[in-house]
Design a protein around this motif. Structure first.
Motif, PDB file in Angstrom:
ATOM      1  N   ILE A  95       0.819  -1.214   0.000  1.00 30.96           N
ATOM      2  CA  ILE A  95       0.000   0.000   0.000  1.00 30.96           C
ATOM      3  C   ILE A  95       0.852   1.264   0.000  1.00 30.96           C
ATOM      4  O   ILE A  95       0.354   2.334  -0.353  1.00 30.96           O
ATOM      5  CB  ILE A  95      -0.953   0.012   1.211  1.00 30.96           C
ATOM      6  N   ASP A  96       2.135   1.156   0.396  1.00 32.55           N
ATOM      7  CA  ASP A  96       3.012   2.324   0.347  1.00 32.55           C
ATOM      8  C   ASP A  96       3.079   2.907  -1.060  1.00 32.55           C
ATOM      9  O   ASP A  96       3.275   4.109  -1.244  1.00 32.55           O
ATOM     10  CB  ASP A  96       4.432   1.947   0.790  1.00 32.55           C
ATOM     11  N   PHE A  97       2.937   2.023  -2.082  1.00 33.06           N
ATOM     12  CA  PHE A  97       3.043   2.447  -3.472  1.00 33.06           C
ATOM     13  C   PHE A  97       1.688   2.519  -4.180  1.00 33.06           C
ATOM     14  O   PHE A  97       1.511   3.308  -5.097  1.00 33.06           O
ATOM     15  CB  PHE A  97       3.957   1.492  -4.244  1.00 33.06           C
ATOM     16  N   THR A  98       0.752   1.665  -3.797  1.00 29.35           N
ATOM     17  CA  THR A  98      -0.517   1.606  -4.518  1.00 29.35           C
ATOM     18  C   THR A  98      -1.651   2.319  -3.788  1.00 29.35           C
ATOM     19  O   THR A  98      -2.674   2.631  -4.388  1.00 29.35           O
ATOM     20  CB  THR A  98      -0.935   0.145  -4.732  1.00 29.35           C
ATOM     21  N   GLY A  99      -1.483   2.559  -2.487  1.00 35.32           N
ATOM     22  CA  GLY A  99      -2.594   3.045  -1.684  1.00 35.32           C
ATOM     23  C   GLY A  99      -3.447   1.871  -1.222  1.00 35.32           C
ATOM     24  O   GLY A  99      -3.540   0.845  -1.890  1.00 35.32           O
ATOM     25  N   GLY A 100      -4.098   2.014  -0.088  1.00 37.73           N
ATOM     26  CA  GLY A 100      -4.941   0.944   0.438  1.00 37.73           C
ATOM     27  C   GLY A 100      -4.691   0.732   1.915  1.00 37.73           C
ATOM     28  O   GLY A 100      -4.078   1.578   2.591  1.00 37.73           O
ATOM     29  N   THR A 101      -5.144  -0.411   2.422  1.00 39.10           N
ATOM     30  CA  THR A 101      -5.033  -0.701   3.858  1.00 39.10           C
ATOM     31  C   THR A 101      -4.561  -2.130   4.074  1.00 39.10           C
ATOM     32  O   THR A 101      -5.055  -3.059   3.427  1.00 39.10           O
ATOM     33  CB  THR A 101      -6.390  -0.506   4.561  1.00 39.10           C
ATOM     34  N   ASN A 102      -3.593  -2.304   4.956  1.00 37.37           N
ATOM     35  CA  ASN A 102      -3.185  -3.604   5.478  1.00 37.37           C
ATOM     36  C   ASN A 102      -3.627  -3.686   6.929  1.00 37.37           C
ATOM     37  O   ASN A 102      -3.218  -2.857   7.753  1.00 37.37           O
ATOM     38  CB  ASN A 102      -1.665  -3.788   5.388  1.00 37.37           C
ATOM     39  N   TRP A 103      -4.461  -4.672   7.227  1.00 36.58           N
ATOM     40  CA  TRP A 103      -4.980  -4.834   8.592  1.00 36.58           C
ATOM     41  C   TRP A 103      -4.613  -6.235   9.049  1.00 36.58           C
ATOM     42  O   TRP A 103      -5.112  -7.221   8.537  1.00 36.58           O
ATOM     43  CB  TRP A 103      -6.491  -4.658   8.588  1.00 36.58           C
ATOM     44  N   GLU A 104      -3.696  -6.306  10.007  1.00 37.06           N
ATOM     45  CA  GLU A 104      -3.178  -7.586  10.477  1.00 37.06           C
ATOM     46  C   GLU A 104      -3.651  -7.836  11.895  1.00 37.06           C
ATOM     47  O   GLU A 104      -3.556  -6.969  12.762  1.00 37.06           O
ATOM     48  CB  GLU A 104      -1.642  -7.577  10.418  1.00 37.06           C
TER      49      GLU A 104
END
Length: 318
Positions: A41-50
Motif C-alpha cells: 500500500i506504500d506504493f498503490t494506496g490501500g489498507t493492510n490490517w493484520e
C-alpha cells in the motif's frame, strides 16, 4: 595466490545464473498481474490490517461480505501464523478512520476477540508519490556515485571506468534483490513496501562502499607496482583487501541473520532483503567490479563483438 582475475568469466556466469531466474520471475509476475512484483500500500494506496488470536480462518467471501457493506469491494484475507498464533492479514482499498470501528465490530463477530498487530492505511495519491520518489532516489544515487568515483579516481588511468564499473556492480546487486523479491512474491506472497526501498538503498551503499575499498587499493598498486600487467595488479589488490572485506561484511551478515531468526515477523522481510543484498554486494565487489575493470582494460568486449561479426584485426606488418 588465488587467481581471481583468471576466473572472471566463471564469476560472470554465476551472476547470470542468479539474475536470470529473477528476471524470468519479474516477467511472469508482470504477465500475470501487470506489475513486476506485488506492490504494498506504500506504493498503490490501500489498507493492510493484520490481526492475531483469531478463532478461525475466514474465507474471502465472508470478509468481503463485511467490507462491501461499507463500499469496499476488494478485500482479500491472507491467513498466517504469527509467533505460533493463528492470524490473518486483510488487504483492501483504503479503510477510512470513521469506518474502521464498524468493520472491526463485525470482524470480531466473525473472528472472535482478536488482537490487532498493525493497521496501515495510505491513499492512492501518497502511493503514487512514493513510487515516483523511489525511482528518483535510485537514479540520483547512481548518478552521484558515478560522479564521485570519477572525481575521486581522477589521478588514476581512465577514472570514468572506476565509476562505471561500480555502477554496473551496483545494478547487479539491485537486479539480484529485485529478482528474488519477484520470486518470493510468486511463491510466498511478498510485497514491495517502503521498508524494501530502505533495504535496497542500504544495499547500494554497502555494495559501493566495499567496491571503493578494492578500487582504492588498485589505484595505490598501479603506482607502487609500475610495469606489472594490469591483470596482476588487480588480482594482487583483491588479495590484499579480501580479509578486510570479508571480515567487515561477515559482522553485518551475522547481525542480520540473528535479526532474521529472532527479530519477529514484522521486520523479517526487511531483514531478509538486507541479508540477500549484502551477500550479493560482497560477491559483486570482489568477483565482479574489479573484473569489469580488467575486461575493459584488456578490450575483451570489443574483441568479443569483432569475433561475433567476423571481424579480426590484421597482424602488423614487420
Amino acid at each position: 595466490m588465488i587467481d581471481f582475475v583468471g576466473r572472471r568469466y566463471l564469476y560472470f556466469f554465476i551472476s547470470l545464473l542468479i539474475i536470470v531466474p529473477g528476471l524470468i520471475a519479474l516477467g511472469v509476475h508482470w504477465v500475470q498481474f501487470g506489475v513486476p512484483f506485488t506492490m504494498a500500500i506504500d506504493f498503490t494506496g490501500g489498507t493492510n490490517w493484520e490481526m492475531v488470536d483469531i478463532s478461525g480462518v475466514p474465507t474471502t467471501e465472508q470478509v468481503r461480505a463485511i467490507y462491501e457493506k461499507y463500499g469496499i469491494r476488494d478485500a482479500v484475507p491472507q491467513p498466517e501464523t504469527l509467533e505460533g498464533k493463528p492470524g490473518v492479514l486483510i488487504r483492501s482499498s483504503e479503510v477510512r478512520p470513521e469506518v474502521k470501528p464498524l468493520i472491526a465490530a463485525e470482524l470480531k463477530t466473525l473472528l472472535g476477540n482478536f488482537t490487532e498487530v498493525r493497521f496501515e492505511s495510505a491513499g492512492p495519491a501518497i502511493g503514487a508519490e512514493v513510487s515516483q520518489r523511489a525511482a528518483q532516489a535510485v537514479g540520483l544515487a547512481a548518478l552521484a556515485i558515478l560522479l564521485f568515483l570519477t572525481i575521486a579516481f581522477r589521478k588514476a588511468p581512465h577514472p570514468f571506468r572506476y565509476g562505471a564499473a561500480a555502477i554496473i556492480a551496483m545494478f547487479h546487486d539491485i537486479l539480484v534483490v529485485l529478482g528474488l523479491a519477484a520470486i518470493f512474491a510468486l511463491f510466498f506472497g511478498w510485497q514491495v513496501d517502503a521498508l524494501f526501498l530502505t533495504a535496497l538503498l542500504t544495499v547500494i551503499g554497502f555494495s559501493v562502499h566495499d567496491t571503493i575499498v578494492v578500487f582504492d587499493r588498485i589505484r595505490e598498486n598501479l603506482t607502487r607496482l609500475r610495469g606489472m600487467p594490469f591483470d596482476n595488479v588487480v588480482n594482487h589488490s583483491i588479495m590484499q583487501t579480501l580479509d578486510r572485506s570479508l571480515n567487515t561484511q561477515l559482522v553485518v551478515l551475522f547481525t542480520l541473520a540473528a535479526l532474521a531468526l529472532f527479530g519477529g515477523v514484522t521486520i523479517r522481510q526487511f531483514v531478509l532483503t538486507m541479508l540477500i543484498g549484502i551477500l550479493s554486494g560482497t560477491y559483486s565487489s570482489i568477483f565482479n567490479a574489479a573484473q569489469i575493470l580488467v575486461v575493459w582494460e584488456d578490450g575483451d568486449v570489443g574483441n568479443f563483438f569483432r569475433r561475433l561479426f567476423g571481424k579480426t584485426e590484421k597482424a602488423p606488418v614487420s
